[in-house]
Design an enzyme around this catalytic site. Sequence first.
Site, PDB file in Angstrom:
ATOM      1  N   ASP A  42       0.816  -1.224   0.000  1.00 25.50           N
ATOM      2  CA  ASP A  42       0.000   0.000   0.000  1.00 25.50           C
ATOM      3  C   ASP A  42       0.848   1.273   0.000  1.00 25.50           C
ATOM      4  O   ASP A  42       0.661   2.156   0.837  1.00 25.50           O
ATOM      5  CB  ASP A  42      -0.928   0.019   1.221  1.00 25.50           C
ATOM      6  CG  ASP A  42      -1.772  -1.221   1.347  1.00 25.50           C
ATOM      7  OD1 ASP A  42      -2.120  -1.803   0.298  1.00 25.50           O
ATOM      8  OD2 ASP A  42      -2.091  -1.615   2.477  1.00 25.50           O
ATOM      9  N   GLU A  87     -11.404   1.007  -4.049  1.00 25.49           N
ATOM     10  CA  GLU A  87     -10.625   1.367  -2.855  1.00 25.49           C
ATOM     11  C   GLU A  87      -9.420   2.204  -3.277  1.00 25.49           C
ATOM     12  O   GLU A  87      -9.255   2.558  -4.441  1.00 25.49           O
ATOM     13  CB  GLU A  87     -10.165   0.099  -2.127  1.00 25.49           C
ATOM     14  CG  GLU A  87      -9.322  -0.828  -2.990  1.00 25.49           C
ATOM     15  CD  GLU A  87      -8.898  -2.101  -2.268  1.00 25.49           C
ATOM     16  OE1 GLU A  87      -8.888  -2.119  -1.023  1.00 25.49           O
ATOM     17  OE2 GLU A  87      -8.558  -3.080  -2.957  1.00 25.49           O
TER      18      GLU A  87
END
Length: 508
Positions: A21, A189
């Site tokens: 991430d 997302e």
Amino acid sequence: MSESGTRAGWPNPLIAGFYPDPSVLKVGDDYYLVNSTFEYLPGIPVFHSRDLVEWTQIGHVVSREGQLDSHAVPTLGGAWAPTIRHRDGVFYVVVTDAMGRGMLIFTATDPAGPWSDGTLVDGVHGIDSDLAWDEDGLAYITYSGLDVTSGNPPGEHGGILQVTVDLSTGAVLSPPVPLWQGSGLKFPEAPHLYQHGDYWYLVIAEGGTERGHGISVARGTHPAGPFEPGPGNPILSARSTSRPIQNTGHGDLVETPDGGWAIVMLGMRPTGMTQAFSAMGRETFITDARWTDDGWLEADPVLLNPRAGEFEFSDSFEGSSLGLEWIGVRRYPSSFASLSERPGHVVLSGDGSTLDDPRPAFLGYRQQHPLASVSVLVDPGSDGLGGLGVRYDELHHYEVEVSAGRVTARAAVAGIRQEWSVEVATASPVTLRLDFVASVGEGFLPNLTSDQVVLSAVTADGEQHELARVDGRYLSQETAASFTGRVIGLYATRGEVAFTAFHYTGQD
């Protein structure tokens, strides 16, 4: 560019090992990058670069008790998907402490730290939060609508949502506004919002963080939309290809030193004949991007380009503090590790916990290469018990440990356990080894898995004991299903166990 390669000089992985991430930021000629850390502490590493190629860790956002509610956070909880941004001399990291404190804003004037205690964005329940400002200085937090912080069971995914926020107090200034549900793929997302030219661009991930992961884009004339989907979504994905880097998504756009553009994102390197098992979990990768003549974003495929040569890391624990590479599980290493008790060693204090437990006395270092060898010299003393292990989570770990007179190797896989032991001389420390080697053999079956893990010990007189070879597939993202990656570590279960001469070598 074609699939024959990306820009010369981009290494892939950009940052190897359990560094998922990524969010990246350019301030002047400097670049900063942060990653998720989930249940590990210290949390949210901060990296620095001057060229987007060579990265040095300079600190952690989460470096002390209270910043995250990590003491009892469940596996998969903790620091999810930070975004790093900068404005008026202040660095900001917005992150969700999943199953913990909630959505938080951390600030610092120096990205190396110290960072603030974290301001709660009260009443907002979502993940993958982004931060942007409009021309009037109003702060927008854009996020993915999955509730992992209220304590209620996760419900239906709410798509990409947005609020305006007072960053100094965390007060929400507007109710959540839905921005986009994506192009129709599952689980929109990882939103990031950018102003470029006449438009605001909303870049998201969709398709799930598994093999269908990808990046899509929409644009509008205001940071709150409405947003028009791009004509070529997803603009980046490895789905249904045989590329060695899969699961590419969750990207952050950044300007390159030469004035071009790149996307830094997560991806995985699944191995085995059917690309089925990813030992290191989700790692940080990079690829070129560009703006088309009609103002849309394009990106090149993410291709493997490992750094040349063999990587080495050694630590004889001579300093007064542990290096930034070392992490613990739901606890800070300082709570169980001492460098002063025995100079030239790190002494771990066992408290009865094992690698089956959520808070072991475990000092971890991320595995960064599919082929690697790790060794450490261990002195358990007269009544200590500890060793060298590799964990994915408390249900999936392999280790080799020593006590006075015995070495034991162990494999734990989802409640299934096997042990192998050998008697050794009691008078001297023992070198414990983990070797991650290619799986070889006749027929298809040996080639389907990721690797083999060899657990062994070498006594002071040079006698070598290979205790076990176990299949590595059970310590992979796809099998363990945790969001982290392999972490190799020193641990103590009982007594005071001293370690020195930690050595890691790895290659792709």
